[in-house]
Structures are given as structure tokens and as C-alpha cells.
Design a protein around this motif. Sequence first.
Motif, PDB file in Angstrom:
ATOM      1  N   ARG A  23       0.825  -1.215   0.000  1.00  0.00           N
ATOM      2  CA  ARG A  23       0.000   0.000   0.000  1.00  0.00           C
ATOM      3  C   ARG A  23       0.858   1.263   0.000  1.00  0.00           C
ATOM      4  N   LYS A  24       2.134   1.141   0.355  1.00  0.00           N
ATOM      5  CA  LYS A  24       3.010   2.308   0.416  1.00  0.00           C
ATOM      6  C   LYS A  24       3.796   2.532  -0.868  1.00  0.00           C
ATOM      7  N   PHE A  25       3.450   1.812  -1.922  1.00  0.00           N
ATOM      8  CA  PHE A  25       4.144   1.978  -3.197  1.00  0.00           C
ATOM      9  C   PHE A  25       3.237   2.717  -4.171  1.00  0.00           C
ATOM     10  N   SER A  26       3.804   3.703  -4.858  1.00  0.00           N
ATOM     11  CA  SER A  26       3.058   4.422  -5.890  1.00  0.00           C
ATOM     12  C   SER A  26       4.066   5.073  -6.846  1.00  0.00           C
ATOM     13  N   LYS A  27       3.529   5.460  -7.981  1.00  0.00           N
ATOM     14  CA  LYS A  27       4.364   6.129  -8.972  1.00  0.00           C
ATOM     15  C   LYS A  27       4.541   7.587  -8.562  1.00  0.00           C
ATOM     16  N   PRO A  28       5.786   8.075  -8.546  1.00  0.00           N
ATOM     17  CA  PRO A  28       5.982   9.492  -8.206  1.00  0.00           C
ATOM     18  C   PRO A  28       5.366  10.392  -9.274  1.00  0.00           C
ATOM     19  N   ARG A  29       4.806  11.525  -8.845  1.00  0.00           N
ATOM     20  CA  ARG A  29       4.137  12.434  -9.790  1.00  0.00           C
ATOM     21  C   ARG A  29       5.129  13.237 -10.614  1.00  0.00           C
ATOM     22  N   THR A  30       6.233  13.637 -10.006  1.00  0.00           N
ATOM     23  CA  THR A  30       7.213  14.474 -10.715  1.00  0.00           C
ATOM     24  C   THR A  30       8.612  13.911 -10.519  1.00  0.00           C
ATOM     25  N   PHE A  31       9.534  14.399 -11.319  1.00  0.00           N
ATOM     26  CA  PHE A  31      10.930  13.987 -11.200  1.00  0.00           C
ATOM     27  C   PHE A  31      11.504  14.439  -9.859  1.00  0.00           C
ATOM     28  N   GLY A  32      11.098  15.624  -9.407  1.00  0.00           N
ATOM     29  CA  GLY A  32      11.555  16.122  -8.106  1.00  0.00           C
ATOM     30  C   GLY A  32      11.112  15.218  -6.970  1.00  0.00           C
ATOM     31  N   GLU A  33       9.869  14.747  -7.038  1.00  0.00           N
ATOM     32  CA  GLU A  33       9.373  13.835  -6.011  1.00  0.00           C
ATOM     33  C   GLU A  33      10.138  12.521  -6.058  1.00  0.00           C
ATOM     34  N   LEU A  34      10.450  12.059  -7.265  1.00  0.00           N
ATOM     35  CA  LEU A  34      11.241  10.836  -7.429  1.00  0.00           C
ATOM     36  C   LEU A  34      12.595  10.975  -6.741  1.00  0.00           C
ATOM     37  N   CYS A  35      13.270  12.098  -6.990  1.00  0.00           N
ATOM     38  CA  CYS A  35      14.582  12.330  -6.382  1.00  0.00           C
ATOM     39  C   CYS A  35      14.482  12.402  -4.861  1.00  0.00           C
ATOM     40  N   GLN A  36      13.444  13.059  -4.372  1.00  0.00           N
ATOM     41  CA  GLN A  36      13.264  13.167  -2.920  1.00  0.00           C
ATOM     42  C   GLN A  36      12.988  11.799  -2.298  1.00  0.00           C
ATOM     43  N   ARG A  37      12.185  10.990  -2.976  1.00  0.00           N
ATOM     44  CA  ARG A  37      11.900   9.652  -2.469  1.00  0.00           C
ATOM     45  C   ARG A  37      13.184   8.823  -2.406  1.00  0.00           C
ATOM     46  N   VAL A  38      13.965   8.874  -3.472  1.00  0.00           N
ATOM     47  CA  VAL A  38      15.197   8.080  -3.501  1.00  0.00           C
ATOM     48  C   VAL A  38      16.121   8.509  -2.369  1.00  0.00           C
ATOM     49  N   LEU A  39      16.330   9.808  -2.217  1.00  0.00           N
ATOM     50  CA  LEU A  39      17.215  10.291  -1.161  1.00  0.00           C
ATOM     51  C   LEU A  39      16.720   9.889   0.224  1.00  0.00           C
ATOM     52  N   ARG A  40      15.446  10.087   0.473  1.00  0.00           N
ATOM     53  CA  ARG A  40      14.897   9.793   1.798  1.00  0.00           C
ATOM     54  C   ARG A  40      14.869   8.294   2.070  1.00  0.00           C
ATOM     55  N   ASN A  41      14.469   7.508   1.074  1.00  0.00           N
ATOM     56  CA  ASN A  41      14.397   6.064   1.288  1.00  0.00           C
ATOM     57  C   ASN A  41      15.785   5.436   1.449  1.00  0.00           C
ATOM     58  N   VAL A  42      16.760   5.912   0.707  1.00  0.00           N
ATOM     59  CA  VAL A  42      18.118   5.392   0.891  1.00  0.00           C
ATOM     60  C   VAL A  42      18.612   5.723   2.294  1.00  0.00           C
ATOM     61  N   ASP A  43      18.271   6.901   2.774  1.00  0.00           N
ATOM     62  CA  ASP A  43      18.660   7.277   4.132  1.00  0.00           C
ATOM     63  C   ASP A  43      17.906   6.446   5.170  1.00  0.00           C
ATOM     64  N   ASN A  44      16.602   6.275   4.985  1.00  0.00           N
ATOM     65  CA  ASN A  44      15.783   5.543   5.961  1.00  0.00           C
ATOM     66  C   ASN A  44      16.048   4.046   5.962  1.00  0.00           C
ATOM     67  N   TYR A  45      16.229   3.470   4.799  1.00  0.00           N
ATOM     68  CA  TYR A  45      16.314   2.011   4.674  1.00  0.00           C
ATOM     69  C   TYR A  45      17.713   1.526   4.320  1.00  0.00           C
ATOM     70  N   GLN A  46      18.741   2.288   4.656  1.00  0.00           N
ATOM     71  CA  GLN A  46      20.114   1.924   4.301  1.00  0.00           C
ATOM     72  C   GLN A  46      20.483   0.530   4.811  1.00  0.00           C
ATOM     73  N   SER A  47      20.183   0.228   6.040  1.00  0.00           N
ATOM     74  CA  SER A  47      20.523  -1.077   6.603  1.00  0.00           C
ATOM     75  C   SER A  47      19.743  -2.195   5.915  1.00  0.00           C
ATOM     76  N   ASN A  48      18.477  -1.955   5.623  1.00  0.00           N
ATOM     77  CA  ASN A  48      17.703  -2.960   4.890  1.00  0.00           C
ATOM     78  C   ASN A  48      18.333  -3.226   3.528  1.00  0.00           C
ATOM     79  N   TYR A  49      18.750  -2.164   2.853  1.00  0.00           N
ATOM     80  CA  TYR A  49      19.365  -2.316   1.544  1.00  0.00           C
ATOM     81  C   TYR A  49      20.688  -3.083   1.627  1.00  0.00           C
ATOM     82  N   ILE A  50      21.456  -2.848   2.678  1.00  0.00           N
ATOM     83  CA  ILE A  50      22.718  -3.574   2.843  1.00  0.00           C
ATOM     84  C   ILE A  50      22.440  -5.062   3.028  1.00  0.00           C
TER      85      ILE A  50
END
Length: 188
Positions: free
Chosen positions: A55-82
Amino acid sequence: MEGKGEDAFDVEAGEPTTGGFGKLLPKGLSGSVAKEWFDRRRLAIRPWVGFVDQRKFSKPRTFGELCQRVLRNVDNYQSNYIFIFLGLILYCIISSPMLLVALAVFVGAFYIIHLRSQDSKLVVLGRELNKPHQMGLAGAVSLPVFWLAGAGTAVFWVLGATLAVIGSHAALHEVENGDMEEIIMEPV
């Protein structure tokens, strides 16, 4: 270095060893350092339920939102990604028996050269080999086995799979509204 070659595996007097493995790890790298790093990463893992909640997945509306999502999610989920990256590496190694053999040859060559150089200087073709040359020899011995095992393909598969999984998650996972407000930038 006072006339004698420094051994990267030497344990200084008074330094704690890591349960019998002190001579197997290079100087400056102890099992406790790796364990601390691993424990910090494990404690920083965000809950996997929220990580994969559809339910927390959706298509970003703009390129700016995409960039913000990537930055925030990499910061929030860094350990999960590792841990995803480590899991893909483990899967790749386990699913390829020849790669397991190549890794065993690689580790064995380093260990044998290390043991032989402790007893006496390692001499090949009449030349005494120093530490970097010994390590190069171990790599040269292992290189054909890695080539036969397809290690290059495995490395690029792991990198590609990691980028695809993590990149798609970071781009499509919605950021909570509280997090989004922190990173919204004003247009210039």
C-alpha cells in the motif's frame, strides 16, 4: 619497519586476539570491529513489514518527487538495503558450486602463502618475495579458477540485481508526510 618486513597478520604483544582467529585477520581489522558494524546495521534495520507494504508503493508524480523519495528512502532504509545486497551475494555464491570452489582456492592460496612465509622467506625462481608479491601470487593462482567459475558474471549480476531491487524500492516507496516536509526545497 626497522629492517624487517612488517607482517599484516602479526598480533602485537598485549593485543587481544579474536578467539583464535587473531592471526587470520589483517592488522587493524579484528572480528570485534566487523561484529560491531554488523550489529549496528542489524539494529538500524527498519521493520520489514513496512519495507514491503504494497500500500506504500506508488508512482511518483514528478521527477523532483522521485529524487526526494530516492534520497529519503536510501537514508531511511540503508541497513535494509545492505542486507538485501548481502543476501544477493550469498544467493549467488550458494547457487554456483564452482564459485564456492573458486573462493575456497582463493582463501586457501592466501592462507598457504601466509603459513609458508611465517616459517621462512618465500622464494620463487630464486627471488625472495615480499608481502605484496606474495599476495599477488595468491591472486594469480586463483584468477584462472575465478575465470572458470564465471566470477565476473556473478559480480555484475549481483550489482545489477541490487541496483534494480533497491532502485525500484527507493523510487516507488512513498515517504511519510513528516519526512517529506523536511526535504522539500524551494525553487530557485
